[in-house]
Design a protein around this motif. Structure first.
Motif, short mmCIF file in Angstrom:
data_model
loop_
_atom_site.label_atom_id
_atom_site.label_comp_id
_atom_site.label_asym_id
_atom_site.label_seq_id
_atom_site.Cartn_x
_atom_site.Cartn_y
_atom_site.Cartn_z
N ASP A 170 -8.34 1.03 -14.46
CA ASP A 170 -7.53 -0.11 -14.04
C ASP A 170 -7.31 -0.14 -12.54
N LEU A 171 -7.18 -1.33 -12.02
CA LEU A 171 -6.86 -1.51 -10.61
C LEU A 171 -5.46 -0.97 -10.30
N VAL A 172 -5.34 -0.28 -9.20
CA VAL A 172 -4.03 0.14 -8.69
C VAL A 172 -3.67 -0.70 -7.47
N ALA A 173 -4.57 -0.69 -6.49
CA ALA A 173 -4.31 -1.42 -5.25
C ALA A 173 -5.60 -1.64 -4.49
N THR A 174 -5.65 -2.72 -3.74
CA THR A 174 -6.79 -2.98 -2.87
C THR A 174 -6.30 -3.39 -1.49
N ILE A 175 -7.18 -3.18 -0.52
CA ILE A 175 -6.91 -3.66 0.84
C ILE A 175 -8.22 -4.20 1.40
N THR A 176 -8.18 -5.43 1.89
CA THR A 176 -9.39 -6.06 2.39
C THR A 176 -9.74 -5.53 3.78
N SER A 177 -10.90 -5.94 4.26
CA SER A 177 -11.29 -5.53 5.60
C SER A 177 -10.32 -6.08 6.63
N GLY A 178 -9.67 -7.17 6.30
CA GLY A 178 -8.70 -7.75 7.21
C GLY A 178 -7.29 -7.21 7.06
N GLY A 179 -7.11 -6.33 6.07
CA GLY A 179 -5.81 -5.69 5.90
C GLY A 179 -4.90 -6.31 4.86
N SER A 180 -5.37 -7.32 4.15
CA SER A 180 -4.55 -7.91 3.08
C SER A 180 -4.53 -6.97 1.88
N THR A 181 -3.37 -6.84 1.27
CA THR A 181 -3.21 -5.90 0.17
C THR A 181 -2.87 -6.60 -1.13
N ASN A 182 -3.19 -5.90 -2.22
CA ASN A 182 -2.92 -6.40 -3.56
C ASN A 182 -2.58 -5.20 -4.42
N TYR A 183 -1.57 -5.36 -5.30
CA TYR A 183 -1.12 -4.24 -6.13
C TYR A 183 -1.02 -4.64 -7.59
N ALA A 184 -1.26 -3.68 -8.45
CA ALA A 184 -0.94 -3.87 -9.85
C ALA A 184 0.57 -3.99 -10.00
N ASP A 185 1.01 -4.79 -10.95
CA ASP A 185 2.45 -4.98 -11.12
C ASP A 185 3.17 -3.65 -11.38
N SER A 186 2.49 -2.75 -12.07
CA SER A 186 3.13 -1.49 -12.46
C SER A 186 3.43 -0.57 -11.28
N VAL A 187 2.82 -0.83 -10.13
CA VAL A 187 3.04 0.06 -8.98
C VAL A 187 3.69 -0.65 -7.80
N LYS A 188 3.91 -1.94 -7.91
CA LYS A 188 4.52 -2.68 -6.80
C LYS A 188 5.88 -2.09 -6.45
N GLY A 189 6.10 -1.92 -5.16
CA GLY A 189 7.36 -1.36 -4.69
C GLY A 189 7.39 0.16 -4.68
N ARG A 190 6.40 0.80 -5.29
CA ARG A 190 6.35 2.27 -5.32
C ARG A 190 5.14 2.82 -4.56
N PHE A 191 4.04 2.12 -4.62
CA PHE A 191 2.80 2.58 -3.98
C PHE A 191 2.48 1.71 -2.77
N THR A 192 1.86 2.32 -1.78
CA THR A 192 1.43 1.58 -0.59
C THR A 192 0.01 2.00 -0.23
N ILE A 193 -0.87 1.02 -0.12
CA ILE A 193 -2.24 1.28 0.32
C ILE A 193 -2.35 0.96 1.80
N SER A 194 -3.10 1.77 2.51
CA SER A 194 -3.32 1.53 3.94
C SER A 194 -4.69 2.06 4.32
N ARG A 195 -5.14 1.67 5.49
CA ARG A 195 -6.46 2.12 5.94
C ARG A 195 -6.43 2.42 7.43
N ASP A 196 -7.27 3.37 7.81
CA ASP A 196 -7.45 3.72 9.22
C ASP A 196 -8.95 3.59 9.50
N ASN A 197 -9.33 2.50 10.12
CA ASN A 197 -10.75 2.26 10.35
C ASN A 197 -11.35 3.29 11.30
N ALA A 198 -10.58 3.78 12.23
CA ALA A 198 -11.10 4.78 13.17
C ALA A 198 -11.45 6.08 12.45
N LYS A 199 -10.69 6.39 11.40
CA LYS A 199 -10.94 7.61 10.63
C LYS A 199 -11.76 7.33 9.38
#
Length: 115
Positions: free
Chosen positions: A46-75
């Motif tokens: 199942d999907l947990v979370a996604t983040i687009t190349s532009g930084g837009s995020t999407n979360y499964a309802d079950s994890v909203k408010g508890r999980f945070t997805i982020s990205r570091d393009n340099a790393k």
């Protein structure tokens, strides 16, 4: 060969936190959307979370408010900060890299939340 290597899984008590990392190599990371999925024993992935190349995020309802997805393009790394963990969050967590014609998966990292 594209590699997605997850780390940071483990055993944690309910209410605790974990931070998953996924290091990508051999892709133009900044052009890819990234995601985290999970699969519990006997269940579908199942999907947990996604983040687009532009930084837009999407979360499964079950994890909203508890999980945070982020990205570091340099790393070339995507993260999943998981707080207020619950036993039902127990699963193998998989990293995913997606673009228009490509889709890659990591090997997964186990997260176990004890009650």
């Amino acid at each position: 060969q594209v590699q997605l290597v997850e780390s940071g899984g483990g055993l944690v008590q309910a209410g605790g936190s974990l931070r998953l990392s996924c290091a990508a190599s051999r892709i133009v990371f900044s052009l890819y959307g990234m995601g985290w999925y999970r699969q519990a024993p006997g269940k579908q992935r199942d999907l947990v979370a996604t983040i687009t190349s532009g930084g837009s995020t999407n979360y499964a309802d079950s994890v909203k408010g508890r999980f945070t997805i982020s990205r570091d393009n340099a790393k070339t790394t995507v993260y999943l900060q998981m707080n207020s963990l619950k036993p039902e969050d127990t699963a193998v967590y998989y990293c995913n890299a997606f673009a228009r014609y490509n889709n890659y998966w990591g090997q997964g990292t186990q997260v176990t939340v004890s009650s």
